[in-house]
Design a protein around this motif. Structure first.
Motif, PDB file in Angstrom:
ATOM      1  N   HIS A  85     -28.405 -62.960  33.683  1.00  0.00           N
ATOM      2  CA  HIS A  85     -28.845 -61.847  32.833  1.00  0.00           C
ATOM      3  C   HIS A  85     -30.303 -61.524  33.147  1.00  0.00           C
ATOM      4  O   HIS A  85     -31.088 -62.410  33.512  1.00  0.00           O
ATOM      5  CB  HIS A  85     -28.713 -62.194  31.344  1.00  0.00           C
ATOM      6  N   THR A  86     -30.652 -60.281  32.974  1.00  0.00           N
ATOM      7  CA  THR A  86     -32.051 -59.888  33.160  1.00  0.00           C
ATOM      8  C   THR A  86     -32.862 -60.293  31.936  1.00  0.00           C
ATOM      9  O   THR A  86     -32.323 -60.508  30.841  1.00  0.00           O
ATOM     10  CB  THR A  86     -32.176 -58.369  33.367  1.00  0.00           C
ATOM     11  N   GLU A  87     -34.150 -60.401  32.134  1.00  0.00           N
ATOM     12  CA  GLU A  87     -35.025 -60.719  31.006  1.00  0.00           C
ATOM     13  C   GLU A  87     -35.163 -59.489  30.105  1.00  0.00           C
ATOM     14  O   GLU A  87     -35.136 -58.350  30.583  1.00  0.00           O
ATOM     15  CB  GLU A  87     -36.386 -61.185  31.503  1.00  0.00           C
ATOM     16  N   LEU A  88     -35.332 -59.735  28.819  1.00  0.00           N
ATOM     17  CA  LEU A  88     -35.409 -58.647  27.837  1.00  0.00           C
ATOM     18  C   LEU A  88     -36.482 -57.632  28.202  1.00  0.00           C
ATOM     19  O   LEU A  88     -36.313 -56.430  27.973  1.00  0.00           O
ATOM     20  CB  LEU A  88     -35.685 -59.232  26.441  1.00  0.00           C
ATOM     21  N   LYS A  89     -37.561 -58.080  28.781  1.00  0.00           N
ATOM     22  CA  LYS A  89     -38.682 -57.174  29.077  1.00  0.00           C
ATOM     23  C   LYS A  89     -38.306 -56.097  30.092  1.00  0.00           C
ATOM     24  O   LYS A  89     -38.978 -55.062  30.176  1.00  0.00           O
ATOM     25  CB  LYS A  89     -39.876 -57.972  29.586  1.00  0.00           C
ATOM     26  N   PRO A 144     -32.826 -63.896  27.999  1.00  0.00           N
ATOM     27  CA  PRO A 144     -31.858 -63.231  28.886  1.00  0.00           C
ATOM     28  C   PRO A 144     -30.931 -62.291  28.117  1.00  0.00           C
ATOM     29  O   PRO A 144     -30.219 -62.710  27.202  1.00  0.00           O
ATOM     30  CB  PRO A 144     -31.083 -64.401  29.490  1.00  0.00           C
ATOM     31  N   PHE A 145     -30.970 -61.008  28.482  1.00  0.00           N
ATOM     32  CA  PHE A 145     -30.161 -60.021  27.760  1.00  0.00           C
ATOM     33  C   PHE A 145     -29.841 -58.848  28.671  1.00  0.00           C
ATOM     34  O   PHE A 145     -30.743 -58.255  29.273  1.00  0.00           O
ATOM     35  CB  PHE A 145     -30.915 -59.515  26.524  1.00  0.00           C
ATOM     36  N   ASN A 146     -28.562 -58.532  28.764  1.00  0.00           N
ATOM     37  CA  ASN A 146     -28.132 -57.326  29.462  1.00  0.00           C
ATOM     38  C   ASN A 146     -27.741 -56.274  28.432  1.00  0.00           C
ATOM     39  O   ASN A 146     -27.008 -56.574  27.483  1.00  0.00           O
ATOM     40  CB  ASN A 146     -26.934 -57.622  30.367  1.00  0.00           C
ATOM     41  N   ASP A 147     -28.234 -55.051  28.624  1.00  0.00           N
ATOM     42  CA  ASP A 147     -27.894 -53.968  27.694  1.00  0.00           C
ATOM     43  C   ASP A 147     -26.379 -53.812  27.582  1.00  0.00           C
ATOM     44  O   ASP A 147     -25.653 -53.966  28.573  1.00  0.00           O
ATOM     45  CB  ASP A 147     -28.495 -52.660  28.191  1.00  0.00           C
ATOM     46  N   LEU A 148     -25.912 -53.504  26.397  1.00  0.00           N
ATOM     47  CA  LEU A 148     -24.485 -53.282  26.209  1.00  0.00           C
ATOM     48  C   LEU A 148     -24.264 -52.253  25.122  1.00  0.00           C
ATOM     49  O   LEU A 148     -25.134 -52.033  24.269  1.00  0.00           O
ATOM     50  CB  LEU A 148     -23.766 -54.584  25.837  1.00  0.00           C
ATOM     51  N   GLU A 149     -23.107 -51.609  25.174  1.00  0.00           N
ATOM     52  CA  GLU A 149     -22.666 -50.704  24.120  1.00  0.00           C
ATOM     53  C   GLU A 149     -21.357 -51.251  23.576  1.00  0.00           C
ATOM     54  O   GLU A 149     -20.367 -51.347  24.305  1.00  0.00           O
ATOM     55  CB  GLU A 149     -22.479 -49.286  24.666  1.00  0.00           C
ATOM     56  N   ASN A 150     -21.378 -51.622  22.321  1.00  0.00           N
ATOM     57  CA  ASN A 150     -20.217 -52.249  21.700  1.00  0.00           C
ATOM     58  C   ASN A 150     -20.117 -51.728  20.273  1.00  0.00           C
ATOM     59  O   ASN A 150     -20.928 -52.076  19.406  1.00  0.00           O
ATOM     60  CB  ASN A 150     -20.373 -53.777  21.726  1.00  0.00           C
TER      61      ASN A 150
END
Length: 990
Positions: free
Chosen positions: A255-259, A430-436
């Motif tokens: 996962h990419t870093e939040l920044k 670590p967070f990847n953007d998502l639409e849920n």
């Protein structure tokens, strides 16, 4: 000493066996270049083996003894050891002695931030290649950014043999983050794993040793771990995440870093919070600017702007209490920052006013300091973030759900294991953007419930009314029952949503084996004041939702074990004392006109506002005063227009189209005609008058009556379906709820997204039968002074006014029952509560920045409350002449009656009367001194206050005339206030 502690004859055995302890100390030797500053550098001094041989001792010299001592130190530091153990000094670079700081920066640049870290490397230098070093140090070196190079050096060149991470309170008398560990000097490259024990879940020094021994004996205990330190290279900055599974560590890779997508931003620092920050309730509400949408809006904004400033542990929504003086785009603040005499190096305000162009945009805030896990909250537009309340400029509900999930907490325990959650650490999650949609809906419900709860708190700037008034039963006891049912439903709904969010994020990250969706009931962040937290913790420890991990790696709730499906949810431990203290606080607000039973929200909240302002705001310009303590229907207004406005308000409130269906009966319409025809014949002495001064006439339901020749008043409780603009079309307002038979609350009407209904006379003011209801049912105190005395010496005595409030709000028929229930919940008589507890509760509720001020004689024999927003320079004179002198006169009259009893009463009556006389005489002496020495001199000064200065300054203008409060007007605080250079300190009195 340690040996003597374990073995009483240890020192004798040392002598017996001719053991010579190798104990020495560092001293300066001016004649030696290496050790001329040894008292500062100590064991950091580096000595090569050949230098030991070269140092000669001249035994015949006067300096022979010193040379021998120096030789010991050369020998000590010029050889290698199998084992080196230390508890090094913990000294940050800012506290280092000058030469020591220079030496460390030159020789150990990787660890220059703190001396303990330098000694980690120095001990390794003193150790043989196959030797071991042992330490007890702060555990911050394992995690925080400033020690990244140290960690890299240890991981690449050495081996972490074992490590024990103690809990924060692992030592008696100190709260320090400590670990103890051993390092093997030589690295092991064959995939060997070190052993780790994590004691963070076991609070107290008494638990550290037993839990450590338990882990050593039973590695399956749950807090014993093994880890290959090469895996730490996958974690940002080589942090030692020894307790993380391989999947958790891989999350940093996958996962990419939040920044990268939603960078957290640091907030503004004022460099002088006392000058530029206030709680919002301290200021004029007309100077408070809400809902600005961009930084450009601040150029012509109001003086005070909402500011996020961290606060207590609260998720989803809330902690909005501070405001910042940012008038004219922060002109005064900007000038201060570049002209601060305590910071002459600052040449630009941008050093403190960070991320300037992002101000007022909506997003997510969090507290950068927390005693536990972090909490993230959605914020509307219009806020400026403080350095203590950083901001993520994103409205993503999915992101907010992730940040408040157990997944994020597990990462932050590694990235930020101390009490501080700074921007840099949070940005590495670590967070990847998502639409849920499902996640967004669950988060939306969490925000809705949390915002509703926050707005029900009196300290919220969108507070409308007390919950027992809003959720209204036939009497107070039923209202309290309905309140508990309503908020218990909300609490468990929030709990269910949080667990469901945990489940979804656990599945997204594939961590079903590592984490469960469970959320302790004690971690739900609503109702923190209303629930008994000690009892809730006990319930929380026993409660389980019934989650089970089934084949296929999915968490599901076992319906057979679920308290929800089995209708076995434990009853929440509501605290009736606190809930009724809140009710009483609201009642006092109504007594002063801050709130009203007839109109929701703030009424009087600007400096110097009067009863006339109250009538205008509550009744509108349809009703006016006649100058003689009466108010009348405005003869310049048309009664038909009045009823049209009422009809329009009712239609808006009920969702009806204009003109469809009248809420008025035929009799009511006939009544309209009667009033209209009479109106033209009336002058200022109109028959439609209503008394509102002290001692006004009241009807059976506590409603202020019209005069006898009027057509009368219809009673009725306020409508519970008034539209609340904060929640819009898609949200259920706390004011749009009714109870069904199951005690659950549902929205009864879908309301239009408009504020118009709040600006008009509400439907509670229309004829409910054949009569015109007057618009004000409970009038505030006319002179803004309410006595708090041991008996009802005045008509507007606070206990009497509360009883009047009780009759008006819940009816005269159930008055005795309601009063008894209030006193049962308080655990004492209502008058005793006002005398003994109310002001202390108010100080606590308003965080030592009270809005109601208690003026008291030294022993509190005389006390009155005032509302600071209605204070005028004549208030003290009114207290003196209208209350203190009158009270003294009444006490003198009482002495005359007591003297009569002493002369004519029975023996027991005479004894009792004599004691009473003695007590009254002492009170009179106290009041005489209070008047002569304290109150009268202040009253003659006609002291003015400025709400912009804040309670801290204004409260201290009244010296000893006002109630003493620790942390507000004690000597230490007064001395602090006298140093404020932006006020006239001459006004701060003794």
């Amino acid at each position: 000493m340690k040996g003597r502690q374990k073995h009483r004859r240890f020192l004798r055995s040392v002598v017996k066996n001719n053991i010579k302890p190798n104990i020495t100390f560092y001293q300066d030797f001016e004649f030696d270049d290496k050790f001329n500053n040894a008292s500062a550098l100590g064991s950091l001094i580096k000595v090569e083996p050949n230098e030991v041989e070269q140092l000669q001792i001249d035994e015949n010299s006067l300096f022979g003894a010193q040379q021998a001592e120096l030789k010991k130190l050369y020998t000590l530091l010029g050889q290698k050891y199998d084992v080196v153990v230390t508890n090094p000094p913990y000294i940050s670079s800012s506290r280092m002695e000058g030469t020591l700081k220079q030496y460390v920066e030159a020789n150990y640049p990787e660890t220059k931030s703190d001396l303990f870290a330098t000694f980690i490397l120095r001990c390794l230098e003193l150790c043989n290649e196959d030797g071991l070093t042992g330490y007890m140090t702060p555990f911050v070196w394992m995690f925080i950014s400033s020690y990244e190079k140290l960690r890299a050096k240890v991981i690449d060149n050495h081996f972490i043999n074992n490590l024990i991470q103690l809990e924060y309170s692992g030592f008696d008398g100190a709260t320090v983050p400590i670990c103890t560990f051993t390092l093997r000097n030589k690295n092991i490259n064959d995939g060997a794993k070190g052993s780790y024990i994590r004691l963070s879940d076991f609070k107290g020094a008494q638990n550290q040793a037993p839990r450590t021994l338990e882990a050593i004996k039973n590695p399956q205990c749950g807090w014993f771990y093994t880890a290959n330190q090469k895996d730490f290279e996958k974690i940002p900055e080589y942090r030692l995440g020894y307790w993380l599974s391989g999947l958790q560590i891989d999350a940093f890779v996958n996962h990419t870093e939040l920044k990268e997508s939603h960078p957290p931003k640091a907030g503004l620092s004022t460099a002088n919070n006392d000058r530029f920050l206030r709680f919002w309730w301290e200021i004029d509400s007309d100077k408070f600017g809400l809902n600005y949408n961009s930084r450009e809006d601040l150029i012509s904004s109001k003086k005070w702007i909402p500011m996020t400033k961290g606060g207590k542990f609260k998720k989803w929504f809330g902690n909005n209490e501070y405001v910042l003086n940012f008038s004219e785009d922060g002109e005064e603040l900007k000038y201060w920052l570049v002209n601060n005499p305590n910071d002459p190096s600052t040449k630009s305000w941008s050093r403190y006013i960070r991320n300037y162009n992002s101000y007022c945009k909506p997003g997510i805030s969090f507290s950068d300091v927390s005693s536990g896990t972090p909490a993230f909250r959605m914020q509307d537009s219009g806020f400026i973030p403080n350095s203590r309340g950083p901001f993520i400029y994103s409205e993503s509900k999915e992101l907010l759900g992730f940040l408040n999930s157990k997944i994020c907490v597990s990462f932050l325990e590694l990235l930020s294991p101390t009490l501080t959650f700074n921007v840099g650490d949070v940005s590495r999650v670590p967070f990847n953007d998502l639409e849920n949609t499902r996640i967004a809906n669950d988060v939306g419900k969490c925000i809705e419930i949390s915002s509703q709860e926050f707005y029900s708190i009196e300290r919220s700037w969108y507070y409308n009314q007390n919950e027992l008034i809003r959720i209204k039963g036939q009497d107070l006891e039923e209202s309290y029952d309905l309140y508990q049912q309503y908020w218990q439903n909300k609490f468990y709904q929030l709990h269910k949503n949080e667990e469901e969010l945990n489940k979804q994020f656990i599945e997204i990250y594939g961590l079903q084996e590592e984490l469960t969706p469970d959320v302790p009931l004690a971690d739900i962040t609503i109702l923190k004041e209303e629930l008994d937290q000690k009892q809730l913790k006990a319930i929380s420890e026993r409660y389980k939702s019934g989650w089970q991990l089934v084949d296929g790696g999915q968490w599901v709730v076992d319906s057979a074990q679920s308290p929800i499906t089995n209708h076995q949810l434990p009853k929440l431990p509501f605290n009736p004392k606190e809930i009724f203290k809140q009710f009483i606080s609201y009642a006092v607000g109504c007594m002063f006109g801050r709130y009203s039973l007839d109109k929701e929200g703030l009424i009087l909240a600007n400096q110097g506002e009067t009863l006339e302002d109250y009538v205008r705001k509550v009744a509108g310009d349809w009703w006016i005063e006649d100058g003689e303590g009466n108010w009348i229907f405005n003869p310049k207004k048309d009664i038909d227009e009045y009823y049209q406005e009422l009809q329009r308000a009712e239609n808006l409130a009920t969702g009806q189209e204009n003109g469809q269906g009248s809420v008025y009966s035929d009799e009511a319409n006939a009544q309209r005609g009667t009033i209209q025809s009479d109106q033209s014949d009336q002058k200022s002495g109109s028959q439609y008058t209503q008394q509102h001064s002290r001692g006004a006439v009241q009807g059976n339901e506590g409603v202020y009556s019209l005069s006898e020749d009027s057509t009368g008043i219809a009673g009725g409780a306020p409508d519970s379906t008034t539209f609340d603009h904060r929640f819009g079309n898609d949200t259920s307002s706390p004011n749009n709820s009714n109870t069904n038979g199951a005690g659950e609350f549902e929205q009864t009407n879908k309301q239009p997204d408009s504020q118009a209904a709040q600006q008009l006379p509400t439907a509670t003011h229309h004829p409910l039968s054949t009569n015109l209801q007057a618009p004000i049912t409970f009038m505030p105190d006319d002179d803004n002074i309410i006595p708090v005395l041991d008996d009802e010496w005045f008509d507007d005595d606070i206990a009497g006014r509360f009883k009047e409030f009780l009759k008006v709000s819940f009816g005269a028929a159930n008055y005795d029952k309601n009063l008894a229930f209030v006193e049962e919940c308080l655990g004492k008589d209502i008058r005793k509560y006002f005398i003994k507890d109310f002001y202390a509760d108010h100080i606590k509720r308003y965080k030592k920045r009270p809005i109601y001020w208690q003026f008291s004689s030294p022993k509190s024999s005389f006390s009155v409350l005032i509302y600071m927003h209605r204070y005028t320079p004549d208030t003290l004179s009114q207290i003196l002449n209208g209350y203190l002198k009158e009270y003294r006169e009444k006490l003198n009259n009482r002495i005359e009656n007591v003297n009569h009893l002493i002369e004519t009463g029975s023996s027991s009556e005479q004894t009792k009367a004599a004691k009473e006389k003695e007590k009254i005489e002492k009170v009179l002496h106290e009041l005489q001194e209070y008047e002569r020495d304290i109150l009268y001199p202040l009253a003659t000064e006609r002291i003015a206050i400025d709400l912009d200065d804040g309670v801290l300054v204004n409260y201290n203008k009244f010296g000893t005339a006002i109630k003493a409060v620790a942390g507000l007007n004690d000597k230490k605080t007064k001395d602090k206030v006298r140093k404020f250079d932006w006020i006239d300190v001459e006004g701060i009195r003794g």
